[in-house]
Scaffold this motif. Structure first.
Motif, PDB file in Angstrom:
ATOM      1  N   VAL A 221       0.951  -1.124   0.141  1.00 16.57           N
ATOM      2  CA  VAL A 221       0.180   0.105  -0.037  1.00 16.57           C
ATOM      3  C   VAL A 221       0.959   1.197  -0.020  1.00 16.57           C
ATOM      4  O   VAL A 221       0.524   2.245   0.639  1.00 16.57           O
ATOM      5  CB  VAL A 221      -1.237   0.034   1.219  1.00 16.57           C
ATOM      6  CG1 VAL A 221      -1.828  -1.022   1.071  1.00 16.57           C
ATOM      7  CG2 VAL A 221      -0.343  -0.060   2.463  1.00 16.57           C
ATOM      8  N   LYS A 222       2.190   1.204  -0.683  1.00 17.42           N
ATOM      9  CA  LYS A 222       2.908   2.376  -0.966  1.00 17.42           C
ATOM     10  C   LYS A 222       2.123   3.367  -1.636  1.00 17.42           C
ATOM     11  O   LYS A 222       1.630   3.110  -2.566  1.00 17.42           O
ATOM     12  CB  LYS A 222       4.199   2.174  -1.413  1.00 17.42           C
ATOM     13  CG  LYS A 222       4.114   1.421  -2.662  1.00 17.42           C
ATOM     14  CD  LYS A 222       5.264   0.861  -3.386  1.00 17.42           C
ATOM     15  CE  LYS A 222       5.063   0.128  -4.811  1.00 17.42           C
ATOM     16  NZ  LYS A 222       6.091  -0.503  -5.610  1.00 17.42           N
ATOM     17  N   ASP A 227       8.754   3.348  -5.799  1.00 18.07           N
ATOM     18  CA  ASP A 227       9.248   2.098  -6.025  1.00 18.07           C
ATOM     19  C   ASP A 227       9.643   1.272  -4.722  1.00 18.07           C
ATOM     20  O   ASP A 227       9.081   0.168  -4.711  1.00 18.07           O
ATOM     21  CB  ASP A 227      10.454   2.208  -7.190  1.00 18.07           C
ATOM     22  CG  ASP A 227      10.096   3.078  -8.286  1.00 18.07           C
ATOM     23  OD1 ASP A 227       8.924   2.552  -8.982  1.00 18.07           O
ATOM     24  OD2 ASP A 227      10.926   3.766  -8.815  1.00 18.07           O
ATOM     25  N   THR A 228      10.594   1.799  -4.160  1.00 16.95           N
ATOM     26  CA  THR A 228      10.948   1.075  -2.967  1.00 16.95           C
ATOM     27  C   THR A 228      10.536   1.965  -1.676  1.00 16.95           C
ATOM     28  O   THR A 228      11.284   2.810  -1.176  1.00 16.95           O
ATOM     29  CB  THR A 228      12.213   0.587  -2.944  1.00 16.95           C
ATOM     30  OG1 THR A 228      12.661   0.150  -4.145  1.00 16.95           O
ATOM     31  CG2 THR A 228      12.874  -0.002  -1.790  1.00 16.95           C
ATOM     32  N   PRO A 229       9.422   1.343  -0.843  1.00 13.67           N
ATOM     33  CA  PRO A 229       8.946   2.207   0.063  1.00 13.67           C
ATOM     34  C   PRO A 229       9.882   2.265   1.405  1.00 13.67           C
ATOM     35  O   PRO A 229      10.359   1.064   1.862  1.00 13.67           O
ATOM     36  CB  PRO A 229       7.603   1.764   0.446  1.00 13.67           C
ATOM     37  CG  PRO A 229       7.647   0.460   0.064  1.00 13.67           C
ATOM     38  CD  PRO A 229       8.505   0.372  -1.035  1.00 13.67           C
ATOM     39  N   LYS A 280      13.081  10.212   3.537  1.00 10.52           N
ATOM     40  CA  LYS A 280      11.459  10.243   3.256  1.00 10.52           C
ATOM     41  C   LYS A 280      10.720   8.854   3.508  1.00 10.52           C
ATOM     42  O   LYS A 280      11.237   7.674   3.518  1.00 10.52           O
ATOM     43  CB  LYS A 280      11.260  10.599   1.708  1.00 10.52           C
ATOM     44  CG  LYS A 280       9.821  10.744   1.564  1.00 10.52           C
ATOM     45  CD  LYS A 280       9.416  11.145   0.205  1.00 10.52           C
ATOM     46  CE  LYS A 280       9.607  10.388  -1.016  1.00 10.52           C
ATOM     47  NZ  LYS A 280       8.345   9.314  -0.900  1.00 10.52           N
ATOM     48  N   VAL A 281       9.691   9.012   4.429  1.00 11.50           N
ATOM     49  CA  VAL A 281       8.938   7.955   5.011  1.00 11.50           C
ATOM     50  C   VAL A 281       7.552   7.871   4.101  1.00 11.50           C
ATOM     51  O   VAL A 281       6.953   8.749   3.741  1.00 11.50           O
ATOM     52  CB  VAL A 281       8.650   8.223   6.399  1.00 11.50           C
ATOM     53  CG1 VAL A 281       7.570   6.973   7.051  1.00 11.50           C
ATOM     54  CG2 VAL A 281       9.917   8.216   7.112  1.00 11.50           C
ATOM     55  N   ASP A 282       7.457   6.697   3.803  1.00 13.10           N
ATOM     56  CA  ASP A 282       6.230   6.231   2.527  1.00 13.10           C
ATOM     57  C   ASP A 282       4.856   5.404   3.537  1.00 13.10           C
ATOM     58  O   ASP A 282       3.924   5.794   3.060  1.00 13.10           O
ATOM     59  CB  ASP A 282       6.557   5.636   1.556  1.00 13.10           C
ATOM     60  CG  ASP A 282       8.038   6.151   0.828  1.00 13.10           C
ATOM     61  OD1 ASP A 282       7.789   7.309   0.377  1.00 13.10           O
ATOM     62  OD2 ASP A 282       9.085   5.442   0.713  1.00 13.10           O
ATOM     63  N   VAL A 283       5.263   4.639   4.322  1.00 10.86           N
ATOM     64  CA  VAL A 283       4.295   4.012   5.099  1.00 10.86           C
ATOM     65  C   VAL A 283       4.451   3.956   6.550  1.00 10.86           C
ATOM     66  O   VAL A 283       5.583   3.633   6.937  1.00 10.86           O
ATOM     67  CB  VAL A 283       4.199   2.530   4.492  1.00 10.86           C
ATOM     68  CG1 VAL A 283       3.021   1.874   4.946  1.00 10.86           C
ATOM     69  CG2 VAL A 283       4.061   2.349   2.841  1.00 10.86           C
ATOM     70  N   ILE A 284       3.581   4.269   7.260  1.00 15.86           N
ATOM     71  CA  ILE A 284       3.650   4.262   8.699  1.00 15.86           C
ATOM     72  C   ILE A 284       2.578   3.399   9.367  1.00 15.86           C
ATOM     73  O   ILE A 284       1.262   3.543   9.230  1.00 15.86           O
ATOM     74  CB  ILE A 284       3.543   5.725   9.173  1.00 15.86           C
ATOM     75  CG1 ILE A 284       4.323   6.865   8.540  1.00 15.86           C
ATOM     76  CG2 ILE A 284       3.271   5.604  10.870  1.00 15.86           C
ATOM     77  CD1 ILE A 284       4.258   8.204   9.103  1.00 15.86           C
ATOM     78  N   TYR A 285       3.091   2.392  10.040  1.00 18.85           N
ATOM     79  CA  TYR A 285       2.408   1.466  10.838  1.00 18.85           C
ATOM     80  C   TYR A 285       2.132   2.257  12.367  1.00 18.85           C
ATOM     81  O   TYR A 285       3.051   2.252  13.010  1.00 18.85           O
ATOM     82  CB  TYR A 285       2.845   0.083  11.092  1.00 18.85           C
ATOM     83  CG  TYR A 285       2.028  -0.728  12.026  1.00 18.85           C
ATOM     84  CD1 TYR A 285       0.631  -0.599  12.330  1.00 18.85           C
ATOM     85  CD2 TYR A 285       2.942  -1.913  12.440  1.00 18.85           C
ATOM     86  CE1 TYR A 285       0.095  -1.306  13.318  1.00 18.85           C
ATOM     87  CE2 TYR A 285       2.087  -2.856  13.249  1.00 18.85           C
ATOM     88  CZ  TYR A 285       0.862  -2.528  13.900  1.00 18.85           C
ATOM     89  OH  TYR A 285       0.005  -3.477  14.481  1.00 18.85           O
ATOM     90  N   ARG A 286       0.964   2.784  12.508  1.00 16.64           N
ATOM     91  CA  ARG A 286       1.027   3.970  13.611  1.00 16.64           C
ATOM     92  C   ARG A 286       0.314   3.210  14.641  1.00 16.64           C
ATOM     93  O   ARG A 286      -0.779   2.452  14.611  1.00 16.64           O
ATOM     94  CB  ARG A 286       0.102   5.018  13.176  1.00 16.64           C
ATOM     95  CG  ARG A 286      -1.073   4.645  12.443  1.00 16.64           C
ATOM     96  CD  ARG A 286      -2.288   4.841  13.231  1.00 16.64           C
ATOM     97  NE  ARG A 286      -3.619   4.748  12.859  1.00 16.64           N
ATOM     98  CZ  ARG A 286      -4.865   5.082  13.602  1.00 16.64           C
ATOM     99  NH1 ARG A 286      -4.845   5.624  14.576  1.00 16.64           N
ATOM    100  NH2 ARG A 286      -5.840   5.060  12.761  1.00 16.64           N
ATOM    101  N   ARG A 287       0.891   3.019  15.891  1.00  9.03           N
ATOM    102  CA  ARG A 287       0.293   2.655  17.213  1.00  9.03           C
ATOM    103  C   ARG A 287      -0.280   3.862  17.984  1.00  9.03           C
ATOM    104  O   ARG A 287       0.018   3.754  19.374  1.00  9.03           O
ATOM    105  CB  ARG A 287       1.270   1.625  17.685  1.00  9.03           C
ATOM    106  CG  ARG A 287       1.649   0.581  16.915  1.00  9.03           C
ATOM    107  CD  ARG A 287       0.318  -0.508  16.743  1.00  9.03           C
ATOM    108  NE  ARG A 287      -0.058  -1.109  17.996  1.00  9.03           N
ATOM    109  CZ  ARG A 287       0.034  -2.326  18.351  1.00  9.03           C
ATOM    110  NH1 ARG A 287       0.897  -3.112  17.609  1.00  9.03           N
ATOM    111  NH2 ARG A 287      -0.289  -2.712  19.281  1.00  9.03           N
ATOM    112  N   ILE A 288      -0.563   4.804  17.536  1.00  8.18           N
ATOM    113  CA  ILE A 288      -1.133   5.947  18.315  1.00  8.18           C
ATOM    114  C   ILE A 288      -2.429   6.240  17.686  1.00  8.18           C
ATOM    115  O   ILE A 288      -2.710   6.040  16.706  1.00  8.18           O
ATOM    116  CB  ILE A 288      -0.197   7.125  17.964  1.00  8.18           C
ATOM    117  CG1 ILE A 288       1.256   7.087  18.368  1.00  8.18           C
ATOM    118  CG2 ILE A 288      -0.651   8.479  18.596  1.00  8.18           C
ATOM    119  CD1 ILE A 288       2.085   8.289  18.183  1.00  8.18           C
TER     120      ILE A 288
END
Length: 488
Positions: A221-222, A227-229, A280-288
């Motif tokens: 889900v980038k 290309d490479t998240p 740069k950050v592309d995908v965040i699994y957030r635990r907030i």
């Protein structure tokens, strides 16, 4: 075989015939799937097993397998109890669980997408808009937003119980930030360290592949054009009750664990601070939680969020896992509509049935609940961790009246369910130095991505360690077991 005649570890085992025992049948014979395991465990001298159990506790503490309890006089860090006797689920039984859990997650994903767009299910008169708009987890800011692949609930936890009829029922759906999967993997490793020989007798599905699949789901889900998240896990910090899990998943997935202060937003793109500069950050699994994600969009006083994060998300420059606003679908009031939701979006009958549930916002159901609280479990729709639950047959008359008043003050906030007989499982109890019956449930973990789906073959079996207790949550004194799903 009568468990009351056993010596050693099962010498104190008292089988209650009114409960569904996962190990013993109604004739008190060991079920076929457990026979090898039972003989192995019952052959251990008590002293040797006590030593193994104590070593397991020490290892848990040394590795930081702990959680925070907040309802005491002050927060306390406690070891998450782990029982050395595993739960076994055969292949055919698991297939029903897996397909049913996946069905619910897909239906919930479609439901979330619909209520933030066309609201077809509301227009069809199936789910009332008032129920949606009054949910504390409904985010109007998500209206019209399209996450990558149309996926909102990338990670879901489905809580199941086995009733006295031997059938599984869904107790609730968890799709905000479902926790506990790290304990699944830890339990497997801990049992291998303590009793490796027990694995020689069974062909068991692995659980270590969860982290690999989690990363693949995140990468699927980038944002468009990437290309490479770069993927990260966003944690509130070391004092969060699930911090062990956050750090464990980051380590096993091979991605960075970050706090809000480690990220910065520039021109609607998210960057991570590193010793080499911004990345740069592309995908965040957030635990907030949603309202703490971004002080510019939600709670102004949030000290753990990232200013500008939601703006970057709206522009499609970063993906948030799970999407903000998913919590509206694990509102326990929405749970009462799950059979209709599944039929509406998938055109299918539910594979896993709900526990019969009364929502107190409906006048007839409210009347029934108030007249029958002594036979019901009353739950707030928006709490987790077993907090706020009232079990009617354990309340005094004064306590029942107090619960009635709380319900009447805000009927929308409460549901009620019959007091079910959760199945029981042999669990080692330190005080009696033997195994006893304890109630259990099962949390399954499902991942949804773009053209990818995965259900962890094992889940988290949670145990109510207090005798007769029906609440399995760790915050209420519960523990866990390794869960073995057998290969075909």
């Amino acid at each position: 075989m009568n468990p009351t005649n056993f010596k050693h570890l099962f010498s104190s085992y008292d089988s209650n015939e009114n409960l569904f025992d996962e190990i013993f049948d109604k004739d008190k014979n060991v079920r076929d799937v457990y026979k090898k395991l039972f003989d192995l465990y019952n052959g251990y001298p008590i002293e040797e097993f006590i030593n193994l159990n104590n070593k397991s506790k020490t290892n848990s503490f040394d590795q930081g397998i702990t959680f925070q309890v907040y309802n005491d006089a002050k927060p306390q860090e406690k070891i998450f109890p782990f029982d050395l006797f595993p739960r076994i689920i055969d292949h055919d039984e698991w297939q029903t669980i897996e397909i049913g859990a996946l069905q619910r997650c897909k239906a919930l994903n479609a439901f979330i997408g619909d209520i933030y767009h066309d609201q077809k299910i509301i227009k069809a008169g199936i789910v009332p808009m008032e129920l949606i708009s009054s949910s504390a987890n409904y985010l109007r800011q998500m209206g019209g937003l399209d996450p990558v692949g149309g996926i909102y609930n990338h990670i879901s936890g489905t809580d199941l119980i086995k009733h006295s009829d031997g059938k599984y029922y869904v107790l609730e759906d968890n799709i905000r930030c479902p926790s506990g999967v790290s304990y699944v993997m830890y339990n497997r490793n801990a049992l291998k360290r303590s009793l490796f020989g027990s694995f020689n007798h069974y062909n068991i599905e692995p659980v270590a592949d969860y982290s690999e699949n989690l990363l693949q789901i995140m990468e699927s889900v980038k944002p468009n054009g990437v290309d490479t998240p770069t993927c990260v896990i966003l944690t509130p910090g070391v004092f969060n009750s699930a911090y062990y899990e956050h750090s464990f998943l980051a380590k096993t997935s091979g991605i960075e664990l970050v706090e809000g202060r480690d990220l910065v937003v520039e021109k609607d793109f998210v960057y991570m601070k590193t010793i080499y500069g911004l990345k740069k950050v592309d995908v965040i699994y957030r635990r907030i939680d949603d309202t703490y994600l971004d002080p510019l969009a939600f709670k102004e006083d949030s000290a753990i969020g990232v200013p500008g994060l939601f703006s970057a998300y709206k522009k499609g420059n970063v993906t948030l896992v799970n999407a903000p606003g998913t919590g509206v679908a694990d509102d326990k009031a929405i749970y009462t509509y799950m059979p209709e939701i599944i039929k509406f979006y998938l055109g299918e009958e539910p594979i896993l049935n709900n526990v019969h549930t009364y929502h107190c916002s409906r006048p007839k159901e409210l009347k029934y609940v108030l007249e029958n609280i002594h036979n019901l479990v009353v739950k707030p729709v928006d709490e987790a961790g077993g907090y706020g639950i009232s079990i009617g047959n354990r309340l005094t008359k004064a306590e029942i009246e107090a619960v009635k008043k709380v319900i009447l003050d805000n009927p929308r906030k409460y549901i009620a369910q019959p007091i079910l007989s959760l199945s029981v499982h042999a669990t080692y109890i330190d005080d009696c130095q033997s195994f006893e019956q304890r109630h259990i449930d099962l949390r399954t973990f499902t991942l949804l991505g773009q053209d990818k789906e995965f259900v962890l073959k094992g889940g988290l079996t949670r145990v109510a360690l207090k005798k007769g207790n029906l609440i399995v949550n760790s915050s209420q004194g519960g523990g866990s077991k390794d869960t073995w799903v057998l290969k075909k």
